[in-house]
Design a protein around this motif. Structure first.
Motif, PDB file in Angstrom:
ATOM      1  N   ASP A 197       0.840  -1.199   0.000  1.00  0.00           N
ATOM      2  CA  ASP A 197       0.000   0.000   0.000  1.00  0.00           C
ATOM      3  C   ASP A 197       0.879   1.255   0.000  1.00  0.00           C
ATOM      4  N   LEU A 198       0.832   1.999  -1.108  1.00  0.00           N
ATOM      5  CA  LEU A 198       1.647   3.209  -1.258  1.00  0.00           C
ATOM      6  C   LEU A 198       0.778   4.452  -1.430  1.00  0.00           C
ATOM      7  N   ARG A 199      -0.476   4.359  -1.003  1.00  0.00           N
ATOM      8  CA  ARG A 199      -1.419   5.450  -1.264  1.00  0.00           C
ATOM      9  C   ARG A 199      -1.085   6.736  -0.510  1.00  0.00           C
ATOM     10  N   ASN A 200      -0.321   6.645   0.571  1.00  0.00           N
ATOM     11  CA  ASN A 200      -0.021   7.833   1.376  1.00  0.00           C
ATOM     12  C   ASN A 200       1.314   8.478   1.029  1.00  0.00           C
ATOM     13  N   SER A 287      -0.852  -1.004  -9.582  1.00  0.00           N
ATOM     14  CA  SER A 287       0.376  -0.796 -10.345  1.00  0.00           C
ATOM     15  C   SER A 287       1.388  -1.893 -10.059  1.00  0.00           C
ATOM     16  N   PHE A 288       2.377  -1.958 -10.939  1.00  0.00           N
ATOM     17  CA  PHE A 288       3.517  -2.852 -10.789  1.00  0.00           C
ATOM     18  C   PHE A 288       4.701  -1.908 -10.595  1.00  0.00           C
ATOM     19  N   SER A 289       5.381  -1.986  -9.450  1.00  0.00           N
ATOM     20  CA  SER A 289       6.311  -0.922  -9.067  1.00  0.00           C
ATOM     21  C   SER A 289       7.751  -1.399  -8.911  1.00  0.00           C
ATOM     22  N   TYR A 290       8.665  -0.501  -9.267  1.00  0.00           N
ATOM     23  CA  TYR A 290      10.083  -0.657  -8.982  1.00  0.00           C
ATOM     24  C   TYR A 290      10.446   0.452  -8.001  1.00  0.00           C
ATOM     25  N   ILE A 291      10.778   0.069  -6.752  1.00  0.00           N
ATOM     26  CA  ILE A 291      11.052   1.038  -5.686  1.00  0.00           C
ATOM     27  C   ILE A 291      12.498   0.853  -5.228  1.00  0.00           C
ATOM     28  N   PHE A 292      13.219   1.962  -5.136  1.00  0.00           N
ATOM     29  CA  PHE A 292      14.634   1.860  -4.771  1.00  0.00           C
ATOM     30  C   PHE A 292      15.064   3.048  -3.918  1.00  0.00           C
ATOM     31  N   ASN A 293      16.068   2.801  -3.096  1.00  0.00           N
ATOM     32  CA  ASN A 293      16.695   3.856  -2.310  1.00  0.00           C
ATOM     33  C   ASN A 293      17.924   4.353  -3.056  1.00  0.00           C
ATOM     34  N   MET A 294      18.047   5.672  -3.164  1.00  0.00           N
ATOM     35  CA  MET A 294      19.166   6.267  -3.888  1.00  0.00           C
ATOM     36  C   MET A 294      19.840   7.317  -3.008  1.00  0.00           C
ATOM     37  N   ASP A 295      21.177   7.267  -2.968  1.00  0.00           N
ATOM     38  CA  ASP A 295      21.880   8.286  -2.187  1.00  0.00           C
ATOM     39  C   ASP A 295      22.093   9.536  -3.037  1.00  0.00           C
ATOM     40  N   ASN A 296      22.657  10.573  -2.429  1.00  0.00           N
ATOM     41  CA  ASN A 296      22.796  11.855  -3.118  1.00  0.00           C
ATOM     42  C   ASN A 296      23.735  11.806  -4.321  1.00  0.00           C
ATOM     43  N   LEU A 305      10.784  -4.986  -6.109  1.00  0.00           N
ATOM     44  CA  LEU A 305       9.864  -5.109  -7.242  1.00  0.00           C
ATOM     45  C   LEU A 305       8.598  -5.804  -6.789  1.00  0.00           C
ATOM     46  N   GLY A 306       7.437  -5.307  -7.182  1.00  0.00           N
ATOM     47  CA  GLY A 306       6.211  -6.015  -6.826  1.00  0.00           C
ATOM     48  C   GLY A 306       4.946  -5.254  -7.146  1.00  0.00           C
ATOM     49  N   LYS A 307       3.823  -5.893  -6.848  1.00  0.00           N
ATOM     50  CA  LYS A 307       2.500  -5.313  -7.093  1.00  0.00           C
ATOM     51  C   LYS A 307       2.159  -4.340  -5.972  1.00  0.00           C
ATOM     52  N   THR A 308       1.547  -3.217  -6.359  1.00  0.00           N
ATOM     53  CA  THR A 308       1.227  -2.160  -5.392  1.00  0.00           C
ATOM     54  C   THR A 308      -0.148  -1.562  -5.671  1.00  0.00           C
ATOM     55  N   ILE A 309      -0.601  -0.751  -4.726  1.00  0.00           N
ATOM     56  CA  ILE A 309      -1.785   0.076  -4.938  1.00  0.00           C
ATOM     57  C   ILE A 309      -1.365   1.516  -4.614  1.00  0.00           C
ATOM     58  N   ILE A 310      -1.650   2.433  -5.566  1.00  0.00           N
ATOM     59  CA  ILE A 310      -1.194   3.817  -5.412  1.00  0.00           C
ATOM     60  C   ILE A 310      -2.368   4.784  -5.584  1.00  0.00           C
ATOM     61  N   ARG A 311      -2.118   6.050  -5.237  1.00  0.00           N
ATOM     62  CA  ARG A 311      -3.073   7.114  -5.528  1.00  0.00           C
ATOM     63  C   ARG A 311      -2.265   8.351  -5.920  1.00  0.00           C
ATOM     64  N   SER A 312      -2.317   8.699  -7.194  1.00  0.00           N
ATOM     65  CA  SER A 312      -1.587   9.870  -7.677  1.00  0.00           C
ATOM     66  C   SER A 312      -2.196  11.139  -7.081  1.00  0.00           C
ATOM     67  N   ASP A 313      -1.334  12.033  -6.582  1.00  0.00           N
ATOM     68  CA  ASP A 313      -1.795  13.283  -5.980  1.00  0.00           C
ATOM     69  C   ASP A 313      -1.991  14.391  -7.009  1.00  0.00           C
ATOM     70  N   ARG A 314      -1.322  14.266  -8.150  1.00  0.00           N
ATOM     71  CA  ARG A 314      -1.343  15.380  -9.098  1.00  0.00           C
ATOM     72  C   ARG A 314      -0.984  14.883 -10.483  1.00  0.00           C
ATOM     73  N   ARG A 315      -1.654  15.434 -11.483  1.00  0.00           N
ATOM     74  CA  ARG A 315      -1.305  15.170 -12.876  1.00  0.00           C
ATOM     75  C   ARG A 315      -0.582  16.408 -13.422  1.00  0.00           C
TER      76      ARG A 315
END
Length: 661
Positions: A197-200, A287-296, A305-315
């Protein structure tokens, strides 16, 4: 050589078969097995054969070793249906109207009997689909019947639907497919509890202003002073489109959406492409998501990698994001600017690894209410475009790396360029003061691209570089991507408009769930043999090529229609090609090609040099090379052939004006 003479001797006593190629002048050539050269067929010996027909011929030996043929029988017509312009002259005493076909698929006009009752429904200059019904011996032309009318030639709808017919592209969905799409869109989400759950989390989409289908969204949040969590979220189309369903078969058949100026022929019904699957703002989406941590420093620390549920805040549109990058203020300005900085790091790293940095200028048209082009602008990729591009490239690369070439997958591959085409490019650019180093080709091409930026010859040289490159395609056999310098690459980020991405989604989900208990249930995706996916890969590649061709053809129509309003005006252009009788010129203001006949150049009599890269005047010995800038006048437009006819302005005055400046 002796064996070929034996073959020729054998064939001269016998008959042979092959496909016929008929020239616009009426004479023809037939490819016969065992001969290095095609067999010549005189104009009066084609025996009513048409372009591409499979024919039986008799070989007739002439004086010496010259062999000609004559068509004895048409074994199989390539086609009996043609698209052309209906011409009716009611004032003449002719018994026939005629359909003129302009695309070289037939070398004669097709006659339509005037007394045909149906002919009364049609009008002069209608674009029609005609079928040949007979070819009486007493007539030089075949007789046909009109089986479909598209409308008046040159009008927007006419050109769209006749082009789709010509390329065999289905544009309407059957009622059964539409009904299946409606049933799917009415169902509730059934696997919510198994998704992350990535809706927030702050999430948004960035697309063109006129986009209706949103495949991808980005999320970003700061974890600490040196770490950001970035998510690339792709619409989970494969969740809804089950393999083997009516929708799946229809999507596979189309394989890609087709984008005309002012119209889209979607791969999926709009209730899915523009609604259910589209990542619309303020709506819960799968959605099907690729989520990663990136340093500066742009280093990926860990990923998921995996299946998610999202809610876009803005187009967002690209223009809005560009303003935020430039001004560093606006909605989500910190997140967007951070993504922009990361995208610059990714670009730099990609170029360092040998990726070719080719950014083509796109011609964009504004249409009025009747879909007539009223203005154009040349659109270059800006920072907002590059931001999205880099994160999509990264996602496609990382997913492909995750699967690895040891597992069955659909890859996006790109072979090394054709050496002969690269050599041709080198020969053309040298007179313009540019060079290529074959030993460090990618670096050399990138240096060339930097040097030509903003120069008149930029568009021509970029097109030559593109032509020298191999065509990217889909395959289960991974050879890497030459242009991007990626060892592993796939297409994963546009499943609403590309079937290849749906295949990649299915395979990736299968590998992610292969050790889970629920993988054994009846809804789990079951792997097929490699041959199955290779066939699908080839199909997607072929359909992609077809879509590119039809989109280019339609763009040419819009360009020609728009430029018609400038008849009589003078423009600057760049010489892009020569034939024995013409010069092709890229009109810089429009980024489209026109033609000047050599015989119409009045400053001298010009002939083509033997190398085909230049023309030379017989009297003054003035030489014009590919890439030279010239001044021309727009004198005529042929809408049916999509040709722009130009007149050559006496360029000695043009040269003098440059010297004065």
């Amino acid at each position: 050589m002796k064996s070929e003479k034996k073959i020729k001797k054998k064939h001269c006593k016998n008959f042979s078969t092959g496909s016929i190629n008929i020239t616009s002048h009426g004479y023809a050539f037939v490819n016969v097995e065992g001969f290095q050269k095609d067999i010549f067929i005189p104009k009066n010996k084609t025996n009513r054969a048409l372009e591409g027909d499979f024919v039986k011929i008799r070989l007739n030996k002439k004086k010496g070793i010259k062999i000609e043929g004559e068509v004895l029988k048409i074994i199989k017509r390539k086609t009996q249906k043609f698209i052309g312009i209906l011409k009716i002259n009611l004032q003449s005493n002719s018994k026939y109207g005629s359909v003129i076909v302009y695309n070289n698929s037939i070398h004669v006009d097709i006659f339509i009997p005037i007394n045909d009752e149906k002919l009364k429904k049609y009008h002069h200059n209608d674009k029609v689909l005609v079928q040949i019904v007979s070819w009486p011996k007493k007539l030089k032309n075949p007789l046909g019947k009109i089986i479909k009318i598209f409308g008046k030639s040159g009008e927007y709808k006419t050109e769209v639907f006749s082009l789709l017919e010509e390329y065999g592209i289905q544009y309407e969905f059957s009622k059964e497919v539409e009904n299946e799409a409606k049933k799917i869109s009415s169902k509730r989400i059934s696997d919510r509890e198994t998704r992350k759950d990535l809706r927030n989390i702050n999430t948004f989409t960035i697309d063109p202003l006129d986009a209706k289908d949103f495949d991808d969204a980005l999320s970003i949040r700061k974890l600490n002073d040196n770490t950001w969590e970035i998510g690339v979220h792709i619409s989970d189309v494969s969740h809804y489109i089950k393999e083997g369903s009516l929708l799946d078969k229809e999507a596979y058949s189309r394989a890609t959406s087709i984008y005309f100026i002012g119209k889209v022929i979607p791969m999926l019904p709009k209730i899915l492409s523009n609604d259910l699957c589209s990542l619309q703002p303020m709506e819960e989406k799968l959605s099907f998501s690729y989520i990663f941590n990136m340093d500066n420093q742009g280093k990926i620390l860990k990923s998921w990698l995996g299946k998610t549920i999202i809610r876009s805040d803005r187009r967002f549109t690209y223009e809005e994001v560009q303003q935020i990058i430039d001004k560093k203020k606006g909605d989500f300005h910190e997140e967007i600017y951070t993504l922009f900085l990361f995208s610059k790091i990714l670009t730099k790293k990609r170029l360092k690894n040998g990726s070719i940095y080719l950014e083509k200028v796109e011609v964009k048209f504004h249409l009025d209410e009747k879909k007539n082009p009223i203005s154009l602008h040349l659109e270059k990729n800006n920072d907002a475009h590059r931001l999205i591009e880099e994160f999509m490239l990264l996602t496609n690369q990382k997913i492909s790396e995750f699967v690895t070439s040891n597992k069955l997958f659909i890859y996006r591959i790109h072979d090394e360029p054709d050496f002969q085409k690269i050599f041709f490019l080198k020969k053309i650019i040298e007179p313009l003061g540019y060079f290529l180093d074959f030993k460090n080709l990618k670096t050399s091409i990138n240096c060339l691209l930097k040097k030509i930026k903003g120069k008149p010859e930029q568009n021509m040289i970029e097109n030559l570089i593109l032509r020298a490159m191999s065509k990217a395609k889909y395959s289960t056999k991974n050879i890497g991507h030459y242009g991007l310098s990626f060892l592993h690459y796939t297409h994963f980020t546009s499943p609403i408009r590309r079937y290849s991405d749906i295949i990649a989604h299915r395979l990736l989900h299968c590998y992610l769930t292969i050790n889970q208990k629920n993988h054994n249930n009846e809804n789990a995706y079951k792997l097929k043999k490699m041959e199955f996916y290779e066939k699908q890969s080839q199909h997607c590649s072929n359909k992609e090529r077809l879509a590119i061709d039809v989109e280019r053809e339609f763009l040419k129509y819009i360009q020609v229609k728009y430029i018609k309003k400038f008849l009589g005006k003078e423009f600057y252009g760049i010489i892009t090609g020569f034939t024995d009788w013409s010069v092709y010129i890229d009109l810089l203001l429009f980024q489209t090609e026109g033609m000047v006949r050599l015989c119409d150049i009045k400053e001298d009599t010009y002939i083509l040099n033997s190398n085909n890269y230049s023309i030379i005047g017989k009297k003054k010995r003035k030489v014009y090379h590919l890439g030279d800038k010239v001044k021309v006048k727009l004198i005529d437009i042929n809408m049916e052939k999509k040709q722009i006819i130009l007149d050559w302005i006496d360029n000695k005055y043009f040269e003098e004006s440059i010297k004065i400046k």
